[in-house]
Design an enzyme around this catalytic site. Structure first.
Site, PDB file in Angstrom:
ATOM      1  N   HIS A   5       8.129   6.023   2.040  1.00 44.37           N
ATOM      2  CA  HIS A   5       8.107   5.424   0.686  1.00 44.37           C
ATOM      3  C   HIS A   5       9.436   4.995   0.430  1.00 44.37           C
ATOM      4  O   HIS A   5      10.397   5.828  -0.254  1.00 44.37           O
ATOM      5  CB  HIS A   5       7.618   6.477  -0.515  1.00 44.37           C
ATOM      6  CG  HIS A   5       6.115   6.445  -0.559  1.00 44.37           C
ATOM      7  ND1 HIS A   5       5.280   7.317   0.132  1.00 44.37           N
ATOM      8  CD2 HIS A   5       5.499   5.982  -1.535  1.00 44.37           C
ATOM      9  CE1 HIS A   5       3.997   7.398  -0.142  1.00 44.37           C
ATOM     10  NE2 HIS A   5       3.931   6.322  -1.292  1.00 44.37           N
ATOM     11  N   GLU A  27      -0.535   0.011   1.278  1.00 45.04           N
ATOM     12  CA  GLU A  27      -1.429  -0.288  -0.039  1.00 45.04           C
ATOM     13  C   GLU A  27      -0.750  -1.415  -0.467  1.00 45.04           C
ATOM     14  O   GLU A  27      -0.624  -1.882  -1.756  1.00 45.04           O
ATOM     15  CB  GLU A  27      -1.269   0.884  -0.964  1.00 45.04           C
ATOM     16  CG  GLU A  27      -2.014   2.133  -0.465  1.00 45.04           C
ATOM     17  CD  GLU A  27      -1.799   3.243  -1.593  1.00 45.04           C
ATOM     18  OE1 GLU A  27      -1.149   3.084  -2.616  1.00 45.04           O
ATOM     19  OE2 GLU A  27      -2.421   4.275  -1.168  1.00 45.04           O
ATOM     20  N   TRP A  68       1.728  -1.903  -7.080  1.00 38.37           N
ATOM     21  CA  TRP A  68       2.514  -0.903  -7.527  1.00 38.37           C
ATOM     22  C   TRP A  68       3.750  -0.618  -6.463  1.00 38.37           C
ATOM     23  O   TRP A  68       4.713   0.089  -7.100  1.00 38.37           O
ATOM     24  CB  TRP A  68       1.751   0.370  -7.678  1.00 38.37           C
ATOM     25  CG  TRP A  68       0.857   0.637  -6.624  1.00 38.37           C
ATOM     26  CD1 TRP A  68       0.987   1.119  -5.461  1.00 38.37           C
ATOM     27  CD2 TRP A  68      -0.403   0.200  -6.512  1.00 38.37           C
ATOM     28  NE1 TRP A  68      -0.126   1.421  -4.612  1.00 38.37           N
ATOM     29  CE2 TRP A  68      -1.170   0.405  -5.238  1.00 38.37           C
ATOM     30  CE3 TRP A  68      -1.505  -0.659  -7.451  1.00 38.37           C
ATOM     31  CZ2 TRP A  68      -2.380   0.117  -4.708  1.00 38.37           C
ATOM     32  CZ3 TRP A  68      -2.928  -0.960  -6.802  1.00 38.37           C
ATOM     33  CH2 TRP A  68      -3.181  -0.265  -5.607  1.00 38.37           C
ATOM     34  N   TYR A 100      -9.403   6.267  -3.128  1.00 39.99           N
ATOM     35  CA  TYR A 100      -9.462   7.409  -4.115  1.00 39.99           C
ATOM     36  C   TYR A 100     -10.759   7.116  -5.004  1.00 39.99           C
ATOM     37  O   TYR A 100     -10.856   5.974  -5.291  1.00 39.99           O
ATOM     38  CB  TYR A 100      -8.378   7.901  -4.857  1.00 39.99           C
ATOM     39  CG  TYR A 100      -6.843   8.378  -4.004  1.00 39.99           C
ATOM     40  CD1 TYR A 100      -6.489   9.741  -4.075  1.00 39.99           C
ATOM     41  CD2 TYR A 100      -6.206   7.296  -3.239  1.00 39.99           C
ATOM     42  CE1 TYR A 100      -5.610  10.121  -3.178  1.00 39.99           C
ATOM     43  CE2 TYR A 100      -5.056   7.887  -2.342  1.00 39.99           C
ATOM     44  CZ  TYR A 100      -4.990   9.192  -2.624  1.00 39.99           C
ATOM     45  OH  TYR A 100      -3.881   9.772  -1.764  1.00 39.99           O
ATOM     46  N   GLU A 114      -5.702   7.688   3.812  1.00 44.08           N
ATOM     47  CA  GLU A 114      -5.673   8.396   2.559  1.00 44.08           C
ATOM     48  C   GLU A 114      -6.694   8.414   1.671  1.00 44.08           C
ATOM     49  O   GLU A 114      -7.478   7.691   1.435  1.00 44.08           O
ATOM     50  CB  GLU A 114      -4.288   7.906   1.713  1.00 44.08           C
ATOM     51  CG  GLU A 114      -2.814   8.354   1.591  1.00 44.08           C
ATOM     52  CD  GLU A 114      -1.847   7.743   0.653  1.00 44.08           C
ATOM     53  OE1 GLU A 114      -1.118   7.237   0.933  1.00 44.08           O
ATOM     54  OE2 GLU A 114      -2.320   7.910  -0.431  1.00 44.08           O
TER      55      GLU A 114
END
EC number: 3.2.1.78
Length: 366
Positions: free
Chosen positions: A132, A193, A198, A263, A297
């Protein structure tokens, strides 16, 4: 003939190109027989035939009501406290290593990450790193969506900053060595992702073409710094269709493992449908490309209210799916956790889950 051979030798040594003019790609080098990376890839392939390895982000660094400091000895985890078994895969994040900080963005010391990587490898486990990275333009976090990818590629000032970041990560990767002074192969999962928006590398914050070029540029910079022990994992967020994969895929020469992050934001029924569809896409791609694939994830957004999620929701979707591992996110605090812990509502069900023969914890990998 003698002169032709001499010329060939010079070409090989200077350019890395063989006499038949076919370029040796980075991916071919990483999968060269007997290389440290090829051995890990072979292990992952073997694991997927026996079941799937179970892992957790930061699972051995901290948990509910405990936290290890740099220099702590031994491995523990919330999952071990419930089952007596350590996770087979541990994820760590390298965010803030680009600034040469002592701690990552989740306040885990990089010295501890290095120490635990060595120990997990010694025990036969697998380590996966995410990154990140902060926004190099705005100096905000990964979630600061100020456009930055184009500047990394085409603005010399930002490119030089990014190059320094890669150099700092390279020093860390090259410090990962086992007892025989051999590099420890690790999975590296950058810029994940990307089909969401985001992160600063997400779809609304850069073009697909620039994203692909950023990935390739990053791989080449690590190669430039002599990093040899990275297995690159490409992992979109939940895909709506195969286009979400194809639009951002950097190419077979720059990827070793295929993944996806899913998720249950929209509930368990939708989660199972999305998981089945996404894993079917990855399975087709993995067969085409001869690469392992994983659920890189995942997690239950409603932990604490679903006592049978492990066996009734997650396991049926993963059983016989062909994935090589699954990684749930971290246990940060009581209002943000994705594995179980002693006394948590789903702890008995998780213990049942890990007793299934195809759910592989660390001790099952030997």
């Amino acid at each position: 003939m003698k002169y032709f051979v001499i010329i060939c030798i010079l070409i090989i040594s200077l350019s890395g190109i063989s006499c038949n003019s076919s370029k040796i790609t980075r991916n071919q080098i990483s999968k060269e027989p007997h290389s440290i990376n090829s051995k890990l890839l072979e292990r992952l392939s073997t694991i997927s035939k026996a079941g799937f390895a179970f892992g957790q982000q930061d699972g051995t660094a901290y948990g509910l009501n405990w936290y290890l400091n740099d220099g702590s000895v031994g491995l523990n985890s919330d999952l071990k406290k419930v089952t007596g078994k350590l996770p087979a895969v541990i994820g760590f994040d390298l965010g803030h290593l680009e600034h040469d900080n002592i701690y990552n963005l989740d306040t885990v010391a990089f010295a501890l990450i290095k120490q635990q990587t060595i120990e997990i490898n010694r025990l036969g486990g697998i380590v996966s790193y995410s990154w990140h990275a902060d926004n190099p333009v705005s100096k905000g976090s990964s979630w600061d969506t100020t456009e930055a990818v184009h500047d990394i590629l085409y603005d010399e000032r930002i490119k030089n900053k990014f190059n320094l970041w890669i150099e700092r990560l390279s020093i860390f990767f090259k410090s990962l060595k086992d007892d025989d002074n051999q590099f420890i192969p690790v999975i590296f999962r950058p810029f994940h992702e990307m089909n969401g928006s985001w992160f600063w590398w997400g779809k609304k914050n850069c073009t697909k073409e620039d994203y692909v070029e950023l990935w390739r540029y990053t791989v080449e910079r690590f190669k430039y710094h002599g990093v040899q022990n990275l297995i690159y994992a490409f992992s979109p967020n939940t895909m709506n269709d195969v286009k979400d994969f194809d639009d951002y895929y950097p190419g077979d020469d720059y990827v070793d493992i295929l993944g996806v992050d899913i998720y249950n934001h929209s509930g368990n029924t939708r989660f199972i449908e999305s998981l089945n569809m996404n894993l079917s896409i990855l399975k087709r791609k993995s067969e085409e490309k001869d690469m392992p694939f994983a659920l890189t994830e995942t997690g239950n957004m409603r932990m604490g209210s679903d006592s049978s999620w492990w066996t009734e929701t997650l396991y049926p979707a993963l059983h016989n799916s062909g994935i090589t591992w699954v990684l749930v996110w971290r246990n940060a605090r009581r209002d943000h956790y994705f594995g179980t812990f002693p006394g948590e509502k789903s702890a008995p069900n998780f213990k049942k889950f890990t007793n299934y023969p195809d759910v592989l914890m660390l001790s099952d990998l030997h």
